[in-house]
Motif scaffolding. Structure first.
Motif, PDB file in Angstrom:
ATOM      1  N   GLY A 155       0.642  -1.381  -0.297  1.00  0.00           N
ATOM      2  CA  GLY A 155      -0.417  -0.250  -0.302  1.00  0.00           C
ATOM      3  C   GLY A 155       0.905   0.919  -0.283  1.00  0.00           C
ATOM      4  N   ALA A 156       1.899   1.292   0.185  1.00  0.00           N
ATOM      5  CA  ALA A 156       2.932   2.314   0.065  1.00  0.00           C
ATOM      6  C   ALA A 156       2.895   3.305  -1.664  1.00  0.00           C
ATOM      7  N   GLU A 157       3.620   4.176  -1.201  1.00  0.00           N
ATOM      8  CA  GLU A 157       3.478   4.992  -2.347  1.00  0.00           C
ATOM      9  C   GLU A 157       4.799   5.587  -2.739  1.00  0.00           C
ATOM     10  N   VAL A 158       5.409   5.188  -3.584  1.00  0.00           N
ATOM     11  CA  VAL A 158       6.979   5.601  -4.221  1.00  0.00           C
ATOM     12  C   VAL A 158       7.281   5.939  -5.600  1.00  0.00           C
ATOM     13  N   VAL A 159       7.836   6.323  -5.612  1.00  0.00           N
ATOM     14  CA  VAL A 159       8.715   6.919  -6.835  1.00  0.00           C
ATOM     15  C   VAL A 159      10.073   6.002  -7.395  1.00  0.00           C
ATOM     16  N   PHE A 160       9.541   5.491  -8.447  1.00  0.00           N
ATOM     17  CA  PHE A 160      10.500   4.670  -8.974  1.00  0.00           C
ATOM     18  C   PHE A 160      10.959   5.837 -10.616  1.00  0.00           C
ATOM     19  N   LYS A 161      12.587   6.039  -9.906  1.00  0.00           N
ATOM     20  CA  LYS A 161      13.094   6.657 -11.781  1.00  0.00           C
ATOM     21  C   LYS A 161      13.525   5.910 -12.466  1.00  0.00           C
ATOM     22  N   VAL A 162      13.516   6.246 -13.475  1.00  0.00           N
ATOM     23  CA  VAL A 162      13.643   5.052 -14.496  1.00  0.00           C
ATOM     24  C   VAL A 162      15.058   5.127 -15.820  1.00  0.00           C
ATOM     25  N   THR A 163      15.413   5.032 -16.367  1.00  0.00           N
ATOM     26  CA  THR A 163      15.941   5.111 -16.982  1.00  0.00           C
ATOM     27  C   THR A 163      16.304   4.623 -18.695  1.00  0.00           C
ATOM     28  N   VAL A 164      15.388   3.835 -19.530  1.00  0.00           N
ATOM     29  CA  VAL A 164      15.698   2.950 -20.721  1.00  0.00           C
ATOM     30  C   VAL A 164      16.998   3.204 -21.210  1.00  0.00           C
ATOM     31  N   ASN A 165      17.481   2.223 -21.490  1.00  0.00           N
ATOM     32  CA  ASN A 165      19.271   2.795 -21.808  1.00  0.00           C
ATOM     33  C   ASN A 165      18.631   2.168 -22.915  1.00  0.00           C
ATOM     34  N   TYR A 166      18.227   1.205 -24.113  1.00  0.00           N
ATOM     35  CA  TYR A 166      17.786   0.680 -24.959  1.00  0.00           C
ATOM     36  C   TYR A 166      16.929   0.149 -26.121  1.00  0.00           C
ATOM     37  N   ILE A 167      15.913  -0.165 -26.864  1.00  0.00           N
ATOM     38  CA  ILE A 167      15.464  -1.356 -27.201  1.00  0.00           C
ATOM     39  C   ILE A 167      16.027  -2.785 -27.330  1.00  0.00           C
ATOM     40  N   VAL A 168      15.319  -3.612 -26.972  1.00  0.00           N
ATOM     41  CA  VAL A 168      16.138  -4.742 -28.111  1.00  0.00           C
ATOM     42  C   VAL A 168      15.309  -5.084 -29.200  1.00  0.00           C
ATOM     43  N   PRO A 169      15.932  -4.816 -30.371  1.00  0.00           N
ATOM     44  CA  PRO A 169      15.674  -5.026 -31.941  1.00  0.00           C
ATOM     45  C   PRO A 169      15.701  -6.408 -32.303  1.00  0.00           C
ATOM     46  N   GLU A 170      15.071  -6.541 -33.302  1.00  0.00           N
ATOM     47  CA  GLU A 170      14.807  -7.675 -33.631  1.00  0.00           C
ATOM     48  C   GLU A 170      16.350  -8.795 -34.166  1.00  0.00           C
ATOM     49  N   LEU A 171      15.775  -9.825 -33.793  1.00  0.00           N
ATOM     50  CA  LEU A 171      16.752 -11.246 -33.507  1.00  0.00           C
ATOM     51  C   LEU A 171      16.866 -11.858 -35.380  1.00  0.00           C
ATOM     52  N   ASN A 172      17.830 -10.888 -35.951  1.00  0.00           N
ATOM     53  CA  ASN A 172      17.745 -11.719 -37.520  1.00  0.00           C
ATOM     54  C   ASN A 172      19.440 -11.457 -37.954  1.00  0.00           C
ATOM     55  N   ASP A 173      19.883 -11.477 -38.950  1.00  0.00           N
ATOM     56  CA  ASP A 173      21.165 -11.617 -39.581  1.00  0.00           C
ATOM     57  C   ASP A 173      21.837 -10.570 -39.815  1.00  0.00           C
ATOM     58  N   ALA A 174      20.881  -9.084 -39.972  1.00  0.00           N
ATOM     59  CA  ALA A 174      22.122  -8.642 -39.650  1.00  0.00           C
ATOM     60  C   ALA A 174      22.303  -8.015 -38.395  1.00  0.00           C
ATOM     61  N   ASN A 175      21.641  -7.858 -37.423  1.00  0.00           N
ATOM     62  CA  ASN A 175      21.527  -7.223 -36.209  1.00  0.00           C
ATOM     63  C   ASN A 175      22.809  -9.030 -35.274  1.00  0.00           C
ATOM     64  N   VAL A 176      22.399 -10.203 -35.730  1.00  0.00           N
ATOM     65  CA  VAL A 176      23.746 -10.761 -35.312  1.00  0.00           C
ATOM     66  C   VAL A 176      25.206 -10.332 -35.903  1.00  0.00           C
ATOM     67  N   ALA A 177      25.883 -10.219 -37.350  1.00  0.00           N
ATOM     68  CA  ALA A 177      25.876  -9.551 -37.345  1.00  0.00           C
ATOM     69  C   ALA A 177      27.018  -8.394 -37.079  1.00  0.00           C
ATOM     70  N   LYS A 178      26.356  -7.751 -37.015  1.00  0.00           N
ATOM     71  CA  LYS A 178      26.753  -6.058 -36.054  1.00  0.00           C
ATOM     72  C   LYS A 178      27.341  -6.705 -34.867  1.00  0.00           C
ATOM     73  N   LEU A 179      26.826  -7.873 -34.177  1.00  0.00           N
ATOM     74  CA  LEU A 179      27.267  -8.265 -32.610  1.00  0.00           C
ATOM     75  C   LEU A 179      28.758  -8.022 -32.679  1.00  0.00           C
ATOM     76  N   ASP A 180      29.576  -9.004 -33.983  1.00  0.00           N
ATOM     77  CA  ASP A 180      31.156  -9.124 -33.941  1.00  0.00           C
ATOM     78  C   ASP A 180      31.769 -10.369 -32.540  1.00  0.00           C
ATOM     79  N   SER A 181      30.493 -10.935 -31.868  1.00  0.00           N
ATOM     80  CA  SER A 181      31.606 -11.463 -31.232  1.00  0.00           C
ATOM     81  C   SER A 181      32.831 -12.767 -31.670  1.00  0.00           C
ATOM     82  N   GLY A 182      32.212 -12.984 -32.951  1.00  0.00           N
ATOM     83  CA  GLY A 182      33.750 -14.019 -33.188  1.00  0.00           C
ATOM     84  C   GLY A 182      33.120 -15.628 -32.919  1.00  0.00           C
ATOM     85  N   LEU A 183      32.108 -15.723 -32.439  1.00  0.00           N
ATOM     86  CA  LEU A 183      31.436 -16.937 -32.699  1.00  0.00           C
ATOM     87  C   LEU A 183      30.195 -17.158 -33.384  1.00  0.00           C
ATOM     88  N   TYR A 184      29.702 -16.058 -33.655  1.00  0.00           N
ATOM     89  CA  TYR A 184      28.750 -16.775 -34.928  1.00  0.00           C
ATOM     90  C   TYR A 184      28.775 -15.471 -35.489  1.00  0.00           C
TER      91      TYR A 184
END
Length: 357
Positions: A155-184
């Motif tokens: 029942g407590a009234e609270v305040v959340f201070k929130v920062t969205v860092n980024y939105i997760v994009p679609e899992l696809n070829d282009a985005n995986v290629a940009k990760l440059d992990s060396g594993l895939y």
């Protein structure tokens, strides 16, 4: 004549006693892997061992879910930062919760993943992020439910201070290629990586399931001829050295830690560990497996790399007990043998159906 014979018998007995004493003494100077364990335990026949366990498996959708989950955790380099949050988005965010001027316990997190609209957070939190631009901090004035688990926050009234860092994009070829992990480098390779990783973990889990069941059954049928005092003393010293700092964190003596936290008295735990170690090495000796110095050294390097530490740091974390790690590698070989050689009984349902028929 009888006197001479009597002297010879006494002399022979003395030699026998000395021999036994020397064997015991020699065992004290050896590691567990060097001791002939047949003297201390008789293990049952393991050639036709059957265990009643169920092996885990994965459905196809679970591989897909795991791919999505991993991508959400590694996609920061391709995270979306140029549009506002929408319902259904997965977002990475930082937040801090305040009750009055003070942050409340459990109300702060960094790099938290959240699906907007999932209902994972209290009412108003997720809706309050719809339309927010990544990188901008927002304040959400919210109220915890009256029936919330924490009495302090119910029942407590609270305040959340929130920062969205980024939105997760679609899992696809282009985005995986940009990760440059060396594993895939593309989506197919990424999914293959996830599948192989899960399959390796699944195999290890099933090995442990089968081997643990086999070890439990073997232990129940094993006959322990003797538990050497020197083994008990050595094990007890190791347990005390390892758990004294942990007990200190609880503010109690190490004996009380085993009694009340572990639920098993130190003496009983010591004996249990020693019996397990005797059985392990007896099995290793019976099936003919060994761990060479080269295998030990390479195994230690691999294990240290897994934890991101040096071999010296790994040893230090366990009181520089090389014997502990050597037995770990023996256990891996024994577990592999048991997994490959024991028979798994039909599932309970199949057995019950057969019985009814």
């Amino acid at each position: 004549m009888r006197g001479i014979m009597k002297k010879r018998i006494i002399a022979l007995l003395a030699v026998m006693m000395l021999t036994v004493s020397l064997v015991a003494c020699n065992d004290e100077e050896k590691t567990m892997s060097e001791i002939n364990m047949k003297k201390y335990v008789k293990i049952p026949d393991i050639q036709n061992l059957t265990v009643d366990v169920s092996l885990a498996s994965l459905e196809e959708y679970e591989y897909d879910d795991a791919s999505e989950e991993l991508f959400r955790n590694v996609c920061e380099p391709v995270g979306i930062k140029n549009r506002p949050v929408q319902k259904g988005d997965w977002v990475n965010l930082d937040y801090a919760g305040f009750k009055g001027e003070e942050q409340f316990q459990g109300g702060t997190s960094k790099d938290q993943l959240l699906e907007i609209g999932s209902g994972s957070f209290i009412d108003g939190f997720e809706d309050g992020l719809i339309g927010v631009e990544p990188g901008k901090e927002v304040e959400l004035n919210l109220t915890f439910p009256e029936d919330y688990l924490s009495a302090e926050l119910a029942g407590a009234e609270v305040v959340f201070k929130v920062t969205v860092n980024y939105i997760v994009p679609e899992l696809n070829d282009a985005n995986v290629a940009k990760l440059d992990s060396g594993l895939y480098s593309n989506l197919s390779e990424f999914k293959t990586y996830v599948r192989e990783t899960l399959d390796d973990a699944l195999l290890q889990s099933n090995k442990e399931t089968v081997a643990n069941a086999a070890m439990t059954k073997i232990n129940s049928e094993a006959v322990y001829k003797e538990i050497p005092e020197f083994m008990l003393e050595r094990q007890k010293e190791n347990l005390i050295a390892k758990y004294t700092p942990i007990a200190a964190d609880y503010g109690i003596e190490v004996e009380h830690y085993f009694q009340y936290v572990q639920g098993t008295p130190l003496e009983d735990m010591t004996k249990q560990y020693v019996k397990e170690r005797i059985l392990l090495m007896a099995l290793a000796q019976q099936i003919g497996v060994s761990v060479s110095e080269e295998e030990y050294n390479s195994g230690m390097e691999e294990l240290a790399a897994t934890y991101g530490v040096s071999v010296a740091e790994l040893l230090e974390s366990n009181n520089n007990d090389e014997e502990y790690f050597r037995e770990y590698f023996y256990a891996q070989k024994v577990y592999d043998y048991l997994y490959e050689n024991v028979t798994i009984a039909p599932e309970a349902e199949t057995s019950e159906e057969s019985a009814s028929e």
